[in-house]
Design a protein around this motif. Structure first.
Motif, mmCIF file in Angstrom:
data_model
loop_
_atom_site.group_PDB
_atom_site.id
_atom_site.type_symbol
_atom_site.label_atom_id
_atom_site.label_comp_id
_atom_site.label_asym_id
_atom_site.label_seq_id
_atom_site.Cartn_x
_atom_site.Cartn_y
_atom_site.Cartn_z
ATOM 1 N N ASP A 201 0.859 -1.192 0.000
ATOM 2 C CA ASP A 201 0.000 0.000 0.000
ATOM 3 C C ASP A 201 0.895 1.242 0.000
ATOM 4 O OD1 ASP A 201 -2.281 1.519 0.042
ATOM 5 O OD2 ASP A 201 -2.717 1.213 2.167
ATOM 6 N N ASN A 202 1.596 1.443 -1.119
ATOM 7 C CA ASN A 202 2.650 2.464 -1.175
ATOM 8 C C ASN A 202 2.296 3.659 -2.058
ATOM 9 O OD1 ASN A 202 2.769 1.238 -3.672
ATOM 10 N ND2 ASN A 202 4.800 0.339 -3.392
ATOM 11 N N PHE A 203 1.024 3.883 -2.271
ATOM 12 C CA PHE A 203 0.593 5.047 -3.062
ATOM 13 C C PHE A 203 0.594 6.274 -2.154
ATOM 14 C CE2 PHE A 203 -2.222 7.979 -5.144
ATOM 15 C CZ PHE A 203 -2.048 7.743 -6.498
ATOM 16 N N ALA A 204 1.286 7.331 -2.555
ATOM 17 C CA ALA A 204 1.362 8.555 -1.755
ATOM 18 C C ALA A 204 0.052 9.343 -1.880
ATOM 19 C CB ALA A 204 2.546 9.411 -2.196
ATOM 20 N N ILE A 205 -0.633 9.534 -0.759
ATOM 21 C CA ILE A 205 -1.938 10.200 -0.768
ATOM 22 C C ILE A 205 -1.851 11.619 -1.298
ATOM 23 C CG2 ILE A 205 -3.724 11.145 0.750
ATOM 24 C CD1 ILE A 205 -3.664 8.670 2.375
ATOM 25 N N TYR A 206 -0.746 12.308 -0.972
ATOM 26 C CA TYR A 206 -0.651 13.715 -1.389
ATOM 27 C C TYR A 206 -0.575 13.861 -2.910
ATOM 28 C CZ TYR A 206 4.387 12.578 -1.444
ATOM 29 O OH TYR A 206 5.609 11.998 -1.675
ATOM 30 N N VAL B 97 -2.684 12.740 -4.930
ATOM 31 C CA VAL B 97 -4.043 13.007 -5.403
ATOM 32 C C VAL B 97 -4.730 14.100 -4.589
ATOM 33 C CG1 VAL B 97 -4.409 10.736 -6.418
ATOM 34 C CG2 VAL B 97 -4.929 11.081 -4.005
ATOM 35 N N ALA B 98 -4.455 14.147 -3.280
ATOM 36 C CA ALA B 98 -5.134 15.121 -2.421
ATOM 37 C C ALA B 98 -4.739 16.554 -2.754
ATOM 38 C CB ALA B 98 -4.840 14.828 -0.945
ATOM 39 N N VAL B 99 -3.448 16.785 -2.957
ATOM 40 C CA VAL B 99 -2.973 18.151 -3.237
ATOM 41 C C VAL B 99 -3.486 18.666 -4.586
ATOM 42 C CG1 VAL B 99 -0.930 19.589 -3.622
ATOM 43 C CG2 VAL B 99 -0.957 17.943 -1.742
ATOM 44 N N PRO B 100 -3.355 17.897 -5.687
ATOM 45 C CA PRO B 100 -3.910 18.388 -6.960
ATOM 46 C C PRO B 100 -5.413 18.645 -6.897
ATOM 47 C CG PRO B 100 -2.397 16.582 -7.364
ATOM 48 C CD PRO B 100 -2.600 16.643 -5.883
ATOM 49 N N CYS B 101 -6.151 17.803 -6.159
ATOM 50 C CA CYS B 101 -7.607 17.997 -6.028
ATOM 51 C C CYS B 101 -7.907 19.305 -5.295
ATOM 52 C CB CYS B 101 -8.235 16.830 -5.275
ATOM 53 S SG CYS B 101 -8.329 15.294 -6.223
ATOM 54 N N ALA B 102 -7.114 19.597 -4.260
ATOM 55 C CA ALA B 102 -7.307 20.832 -3.499
ATOM 56 C C ALA B 102 -7.003 22.052 -4.354
ATOM 57 C CB ALA B 102 -6.423 20.824 -2.250
ATOM 58 N N VAL B 103 -5.920 21.982 -5.113
ATOM 59 C CA VAL B 103 -5.544 23.106 -5.979
ATOM 60 C C VAL B 103 -6.595 23.317 -7.064
ATOM 61 C CG1 VAL B 103 -3.840 23.934 -7.654
ATOM 62 C CG2 VAL B 103 -3.077 22.829 -5.537
#
Length: 272
Positions: free
Chosen positions: A134-139, A141-147
């Motif tokens: 489970d080595n997918f970095a959450i940031y 997807v989270a950071v681009p979605c926020a931007v």
């Protein structure tokens, strides 16, 4: 019944031999045909959204059964569950301050069960959690979605922050399954309950996407205007379509595995 299975197996075998471009074309044509069929047999297209929620609930029920009966969380992505909890929490907040309805109650139930799944993976069944897979970095997807939400969000009369939050949860939902797909990509072998859960997510996403597309067609595009102006209406539809196609490849191999009589789903290289 046996003849039907043979026919489906023959179709799947023929599909497997086709080049990637031909597979993509067939997938698009099949999706359009399914939309036409749904438009004919489902008179109230709001029922498709309810059906999507129901299928999602079935998927979660399968996941809960796996955790309780099998006493293992092997093959499940904790990060995907955390992203799901995040977008549900934001959507619940937006629902309470913007448009409280029956879907708020459904989201609340889903949010509660998702928190329970996270608790089970983190504490009760941690020994079986495949952290190295489970080595997918959450940031990622989270950071681009926020931007993206900062620049493209609804143009309603609600407070700006609430509109940004609403856009964020729409975008994050579209990609929340990516860590789960990464786990399956790393393991290559997907046990039945996890496969059922992810397939249910794929079906739910397709029904939800069909709901939006048919609503736009029925309103002759007026729904897009009702959603607001600028890029936001298009981004809502794009998010729904992205969710569907992210899971489409997995769903294809799931169906192939089921009709092939395989209990364990084995994914070839390059899938998801």
């Amino acid at each position: 019944m046996r003849g039907g299975k043979k026919s489906i197996h023959a179709i799947i075998t023929w599909m497997r031999r086709q080049p990637p471009k031909a597979k993509a074309f067939i997938a698009v044509v099949s999706s359009m045909a399914a939309l036409v069929l749904l438009r004919i047999i489902v008179h109230d297209h709001d029922n498709l959204f309810v059906a999507a929620e129901a299928v999602h609930s079935i998927g979660i029920s399968v996941l809960i059964y796996k955790l309780i009966k099998e006493k293992t969380c092997a093959g499940l992505s904790l990060k995907s569950q955390e992203l799901t909890a995040l977008f549900l929490a934001v959507r619940l907040y937006c629902s309470f301050v913007m448009e409280y309805d029956i879907h708020t109650l459904l989201d609340l139930a889903t949010f509660a069960t998702t928190l329970w799944v996270i608790y089970m993976i983190r504490f009760k069944l941690r020994s079986s959690y495949m952290q190295e897979k489970d080595n997918f970095a959450i940031y990622y997807v989270a950071v681009p979605c926020a931007v993206l939400a900062l620049f493209i969000h609804p143009s309603t009369s609600h407070h700006l922050l609430n509109r940004i939050f609403w856009a964020f949860c729409v975008y994050l939902e579209a990609v929340s399954v990516l860590p789960q797909l990464r786990v399956m990509q790393n393991t290559k072998i997907v046990e039945p309950f996890t496969a059922h859960y992810v397939f249910a997510l794929g079906v739910a996403r397709f029904l939800s996407c069909a709901h939006w597309v048919l609503q736009v067609l029925d309103s002759r595009g007026h729904l897009l205007v009702a959603l607001g102006y600028g890029l936001w209406p298009s981004m809502v539809l794009i998010s729904e379509i992205v969710q569907t196609f992210i899971l489409a490849d997995f769903c294809y191999y799931y169906v192939q595995s089921v009709f092939g009589g395989q209990l364990v789903l084995r994914l070839p290289s390059g899938v998801v």
